[in-house]
Enzyme design. Structure first.
Site, PDB file in Angstrom:
ATOM      1  N   ASP A  54      17.885  -3.186 -20.692  1.00  0.00           N
ATOM      2  CA  ASP A  54      16.950  -2.252 -21.313  1.00  0.00           C
ATOM      3  C   ASP A  54      15.801  -2.093 -20.323  1.00  0.00           C
ATOM      4  O   ASP A  54      15.912  -2.537 -19.160  1.00  0.00           O
ATOM      5  CB  ASP A  54      16.502  -2.719 -22.710  1.00  0.00           C
ATOM      6  CG  ASP A  54      15.594  -3.945 -22.669  1.00  0.00           C
ATOM      7  OD1 ASP A  54      15.400  -4.526 -21.576  1.00  0.00           O
ATOM      8  OD2 ASP A  54      15.077  -4.331 -23.727  1.00  0.00           O
TER       9      ASP A  54
ATOM     10  N   CYS B 169      17.495  -8.232 -20.475  1.00  0.00           N
ATOM     11  CA  CYS B 169      16.380  -7.649 -21.231  1.00  0.00           C
ATOM     12  C   CYS B 169      15.149  -8.496 -20.926  1.00  0.00           C
ATOM     13  O   CYS B 169      15.139  -9.207 -19.913  1.00  0.00           O
ATOM     14  CB  CYS B 169      16.700  -7.550 -22.728  1.00  0.00           C
ATOM     15  SG  CYS B 169      16.965  -9.101 -23.598  1.00  0.00           S
TER      16      CYS B 169
ATOM     17  N   THR C 175      13.901 -11.114 -22.507  1.00  0.00           N
ATOM     18  CA  THR C 175      14.174 -12.549 -22.667  1.00  0.00           C
ATOM     19  C   THR C 175      15.648 -12.917 -22.509  1.00  0.00           C
ATOM     20  O   THR C 175      15.961 -14.110 -22.387  1.00  0.00           O
ATOM     21  CB  THR C 175      13.780 -13.001 -24.089  1.00  0.00           C
ATOM     22  OG1 THR C 175      14.539 -12.205 -25.032  1.00  0.00           O
ATOM     23  CG2 THR C 175      12.286 -12.808 -24.337  1.00  0.00           C
TER      24      THR C 175
ATOM     25  N   HIS D 196      32.588 -24.694 -20.201  1.00  0.00           N
ATOM     26  CA  HIS D 196      32.817 -25.179 -21.572  1.00  0.00           C
ATOM     27  C   HIS D 196      32.989 -24.056 -22.596  1.00  0.00           C
ATOM     28  O   HIS D 196      33.710 -24.231 -23.569  1.00  0.00           O
ATOM     29  CB  HIS D 196      31.644 -26.065 -22.021  1.00  0.00           C
ATOM     30  CG  HIS D 196      31.647 -27.409 -21.366  1.00  0.00           C
ATOM     31  ND1 HIS D 196      30.923 -28.475 -21.862  1.00  0.00           N
ATOM     32  CD2 HIS D 196      32.271 -27.870 -20.243  1.00  0.00           C
ATOM     33  CE1 HIS D 196      31.112 -29.536 -21.076  1.00  0.00           C
ATOM     34  NE2 HIS D 196      31.918 -29.193 -20.076  1.00  0.00           N
TER      35      HIS D 196
ATOM     36  N   HIS E 270      38.139 -27.551 -24.491  1.00  0.00           N
ATOM     37  CA  HIS E 270      37.156 -26.473 -24.649  1.00  0.00           C
ATOM     38  C   HIS E 270      37.818 -25.204 -25.193  1.00  0.00           C
ATOM     39  O   HIS E 270      37.187 -24.440 -25.911  1.00  0.00           O
ATOM     40  CB  HIS E 270      36.454 -26.194 -23.318  1.00  0.00           C
ATOM     41  CG  HIS E 270      35.789 -27.417 -22.755  1.00  0.00           C
ATOM     42  ND1 HIS E 270      34.733 -28.022 -23.387  1.00  0.00           N
ATOM     43  CD2 HIS E 270      36.062 -28.160 -21.651  1.00  0.00           C
ATOM     44  CE1 HIS E 270      34.359 -29.083 -22.690  1.00  0.00           C
ATOM     45  NE2 HIS E 270      35.160 -29.197 -21.636  1.00  0.00           N
TER      46      HIS E 270
HETATM   47  C1  RB5 Z   1      11.533  -5.199 -25.128  1.00  0.00           C
HETATM   48  O1  RB5 Z   1      10.152  -5.174 -25.279  1.00  0.00           O
HETATM   49  C2  RB5 Z   1      12.066  -6.593 -25.483  1.00  0.00           C
HETATM   50  O2  RB5 Z   1      11.936  -6.816 -26.859  1.00  0.00           O
HETATM   51  C3  RB5 Z   1      13.505  -6.710 -25.049  1.00  0.00           C
HETATM   52  O3  RB5 Z   1      13.606  -6.496 -23.683  1.00  0.00           O
HETATM   53  C4  RB5 Z   1      14.160  -8.070 -25.293  1.00  0.00           C
HETATM   54  O4  RB5 Z   1      13.388  -9.101 -24.756  1.00  0.00           O
HETATM   55  C5  RB5 Z   1      14.653  -8.345 -26.636  1.00  0.00           C
HETATM   56  O5  RB5 Z   1      15.235  -9.397 -26.904  1.00  0.00           O
END
Ligand code: RB5
Length: 141
Positions: free
Chosen positions: A9, A64, A66, A97, A132
């Protein structure tokens, strides 16, 4: 040449572009499922675009902010085992695994150097099978 499907994203766009360079340098054919710019977008759209192209011979990478939203969305697709990895050890074990078939990264969590090490560890580690395999087969209810 082995193929990797990649997507992000806006929060992961820069790291996606960097990951493409790493993967190409490793000799992979990279299919970019988008987006083409860092304009704000919805990560599930790209999680599904990638997850739906991953098969027994293909791995995926989703980035993304996180890595979390991408993994949650991708894991809704049958046959997908998407793993957020923040270090090399997790990347190795996700393959050995869990037979993870999508690596999820967080651009706002890790730097490029660590991302490169994680990508290389994920791409070069094989599933260990045996017990596994029995365990991941228990995922299907
Ligand atoms: C976008 O702001 C953020 O929410 C997205 O990149 C991601 O981290 C969602 O899990």
């Amino acid at each position: 040449m082995p193929k990797v499907i990649i997507g992000s994203d806006h929060g992961g766009y820069e790291l996606k572009e960097f990951a493409k360079e790493i993967l190409t340098g490793m000799g992979y054919e990279v299919v970019d499922a988008g987006p083409e710019t860092a304009v704000s977008c919805d990560y599930p759209e790209y999680a599904f675009k990638v997850a739906e192209q991953v098969d027994a011979d293909t791995l995926g990478i989703l980035v993304c902010g996180t890595g979390l939203g991408m993994s949650m969305a991708a894991n809704k697709v049958k046959g997908i085992r998407a793993a957020v990895c923040t270090n090399e050890y997790m990347a190795v074990k996700a393959r050995e695994h869990n037979n993870a078939n999508i690596l999820c990264l967080g651009e706002r969590v890790i730097g490029k150097g660590l991302a490169e090490d994680i990508i290389k560890a994920f791409m070069t580690t094989d599933f260990a099978g045996d017990r596994h395999l029995r365990r991941i087969n228990l995922f299907d209810k």
